[in-house]
Design a protein around this motif. Structure first.
Motif, PDB file in Angstrom:
ATOM      1  N   THR A   1      29.830 -11.470  -6.565  1.00 50.03           N
ATOM      2  CA  THR A   1      30.444 -12.647  -7.182  1.00 50.03           C
ATOM      3  C   THR A   1      30.896 -12.308  -8.596  1.00 50.03           C
ATOM      4  N   VAL A   2      32.106 -12.757  -8.942  1.00 48.94           N
ATOM      5  CA  VAL A   2      32.634 -12.550 -10.288  1.00 48.94           C
ATOM      6  C   VAL A   2      33.001 -13.900 -10.889  1.00 48.94           C
ATOM      7  N   ASN A   3      32.842 -13.994 -12.203  1.00 49.48           N
ATOM      8  CA  ASN A   3      33.099 -15.231 -12.932  1.00 49.48           C
ATOM      9  C   ASN A   3      34.184 -15.012 -13.975  1.00 49.48           C
ATOM     10  N   LYS A   4      35.096 -15.959 -14.057  1.00 47.21           N
ATOM     11  CA  LYS A   4      36.194 -15.871 -15.014  1.00 47.21           C
ATOM     12  C   LYS A   4      35.741 -16.321 -16.402  1.00 47.21           C
ATOM     13  N   ARG A   5      36.195 -15.591 -17.390  1.00 49.75           N
ATOM     14  CA  ARG A   5      35.941 -16.003 -18.763  1.00 49.75           C
ATOM     15  C   ARG A   5      36.602 -17.356 -19.032  1.00 49.75           C
ATOM     16  N   PHE A   6      37.820 -17.491 -18.509  1.00 51.60           N
ATOM     17  CA  PHE A   6      38.550 -18.754 -18.623  1.00 51.60           C
ATOM     18  C   PHE A   6      39.035 -19.135 -17.236  1.00 51.60           C
TER      19      PHE A   6
ATOM     20  N   THR B   1      34.663 -16.463  -7.907  1.00 50.98           N
ATOM     21  CA  THR B   1      34.942 -16.077  -6.524  1.00 50.98           C
ATOM     22  C   THR B   1      33.903 -15.067  -6.050  1.00 50.98           C
ATOM     23  N   THR B   2      33.669 -15.096  -4.764  1.00 56.92           N
ATOM     24  CA  THR B   2      32.811 -14.093  -4.139  1.00 56.92           C
ATOM     25  C   THR B   2      33.702 -13.167  -3.321  1.00 56.92           C
ATOM     26  N   ASN B   3      33.727 -11.909  -3.723  1.00 64.20           N
ATOM     27  CA  ASN B   3      34.586 -10.905  -3.104  1.00 64.20           C
ATOM     28  C   ASN B   3      33.778  -9.991  -2.199  1.00 64.20           C
ATOM     29  N   VAL B   4      34.473  -9.149  -1.471  1.00 62.39           N
ATOM     30  CA  VAL B   4      33.839  -8.267  -0.490  1.00 62.39           C
ATOM     31  C   VAL B   4      34.058  -6.815  -0.901  1.00 62.39           C
ATOM     32  N   TRP B   5      32.972  -6.060  -0.940  1.00 61.52           N
ATOM     33  CA  TRP B   5      33.011  -4.633  -1.276  1.00 61.52           C
ATOM     34  C   TRP B   5      32.762  -3.847   0.007  1.00 61.52           C
TER      35      TRP B   5
END
Length: 350
Positions: free
Chosen positions: A9-14, A26-30
């Motif tokens: 999961t990654v979080n936007k600064r803005f 968003t939760t992405n797939v590796w």
């Protein structure tokens, strides 16, 4: 080959607001493939265009279902693997992650970065735009200041298509230009305008010196692009209306360029086809992104020497990007000399 599928999961600064909504996380797939002691990496991020949506669960489930069918292959058998993915209707973002991983594996196998393996000149990479989402005039000013403090901005991509109408679009854009008079601008409506509004906005934007307009009309309204092009003094790029190379021929006479995204195309293999198809129709090319980390954006940058414009800034807006790859310098996202995609994980010791 072994294939592992993990989520992060990654979080936007803005948070980013476009005509279709706002995204803050968003939760992405590796995806990791292993073969002959070498590991290749790829990424899939969720996205939606109209009624076409690829969620994290959709991508993950599709990958888990197709993995058993791919384990007998080598990463060198990309053509055969592509046929299996097509036959099983694997969604494009899932295909993109696998395709990236196979290219990463190949580059590591031969000890070369992909850009060099393809014979490309990384010095040809143009500056990337950075994005300002739909906001109030004051909020847009603040976002422009944030970017200017963070990096040497050469290009701003301003999201328009406000649900409050084109008057709100105009006020916001003028506010950003007052705050940042030096950078060049282009506009992305994300399909948020009607034909009438698009014609009016394109003429107004041309008077301001905007470089071009991206996706002025909604996906599904491609029949109106011919009339818009007839009345628009600005170049028109399409994004949501163009997923793969097969979409280009029907659109080529009505637009000036295409936005290639790995999640739409299904990976680097199809992205390369799209570049060549677009050039055959004398169209310009840009590369864009969704909520991608440095992994997917560095993958797209391997083809960046072939692009006229770049909009690969999503990883710059992350507070917890787990990967490092291409680095920002003087407004350009520059590739390194590491083999394959040239991406490392933050927890990696190698």
């Amino acid at each position: 080959m072994q294939i592992n599928v993990n989520l992060f999961t990654v979080n936007k600064r803005f948070p980013l607001t476009i005509s279709r909504g706002t995204t803050a996380q968003t939760t992405n797939v590796w995806v990791k493939i292993s073969h002959d002691g070498i590991e290749g990496w790829g990424e899939a991020s969720p996205f939606g265009v109209g009624n076409h949506r690829q969620s994290t669960d959709t991508i993950k489930n599709a990958l888990e279902q197709v993995v058993p069918l791919l384990q007998t292959f080598s990463p060198l058998q990309r053509q055969q693997i592509e046929q299996v993915l097509t036959q099983n209707q694997v969604p494009s973002a899932a295909r993109a992650a696998l395709d990236m991983a196979m290219h990463d594996w190949l580059g590591k196998r031969v000890g070369l970065p992909l850009w060099q393996l393809w014979g490309l000149d990384r010095n040809q990479i143009v500056p990337t735009s950075v994005t300002i989402g739909i906001n109030s005039p004051e909020g847009a000013r603040a976002r422009a200041r944030d970017w200017l403090q963070f990096t040497d901005v050469r290009l701003f991509k301003v999201k328009l298509g406000s649900p409050d109408g084109i008057d709100a679009d105009k006020k916001m854009l003028l506010a950003v230009r007052e705050e940042a008079p030096e950078p060049e601008f282009f506009v992305d409506a994300n399909g948020g305008w009607s034909l009438e509004d698009a014609i009016a906005m394109c003429n107004w934007l041309a008077e301001l010196g905007i470089k071009y307009v991206e996706q002025p009309l909604p996906r599904g309204e491609e029949k109106s692009l011919a009339k818009l092009k007839e009345h628009s003094p600005l170049p028109i790029f399409i994004d949501e209306s163009c997923f793969t190379s097969s979409d280009i021929p029907d659109l080529a006479n009505h637009v000036d360029g295409i936005n290639i995204k790995l999640m739409k195309s299904g990976g680097l293999t199809e992205a390369m086809r799209m570049v060549h198809t677009a050039r055959a129709y004398r169209l310009q090319v840009m590369f864009g992104c969704y909520s991608d980390s440095s992994l997917a954006n560095t993958a797209a940058l391997q083809l960046a020497p072939l692009a006229d414009y770049l909009d690969l800034d999503s990883h710059l807006n992350l507070i917890d990007d787990p990967f490092t790859g291409a680095l920002l310098k003087e407004g350009r996202v520059l590739l390194n000399d590491l083999p394959g995609l040239g991406v490392k994980h933050s927890a990696s010791t190698t």
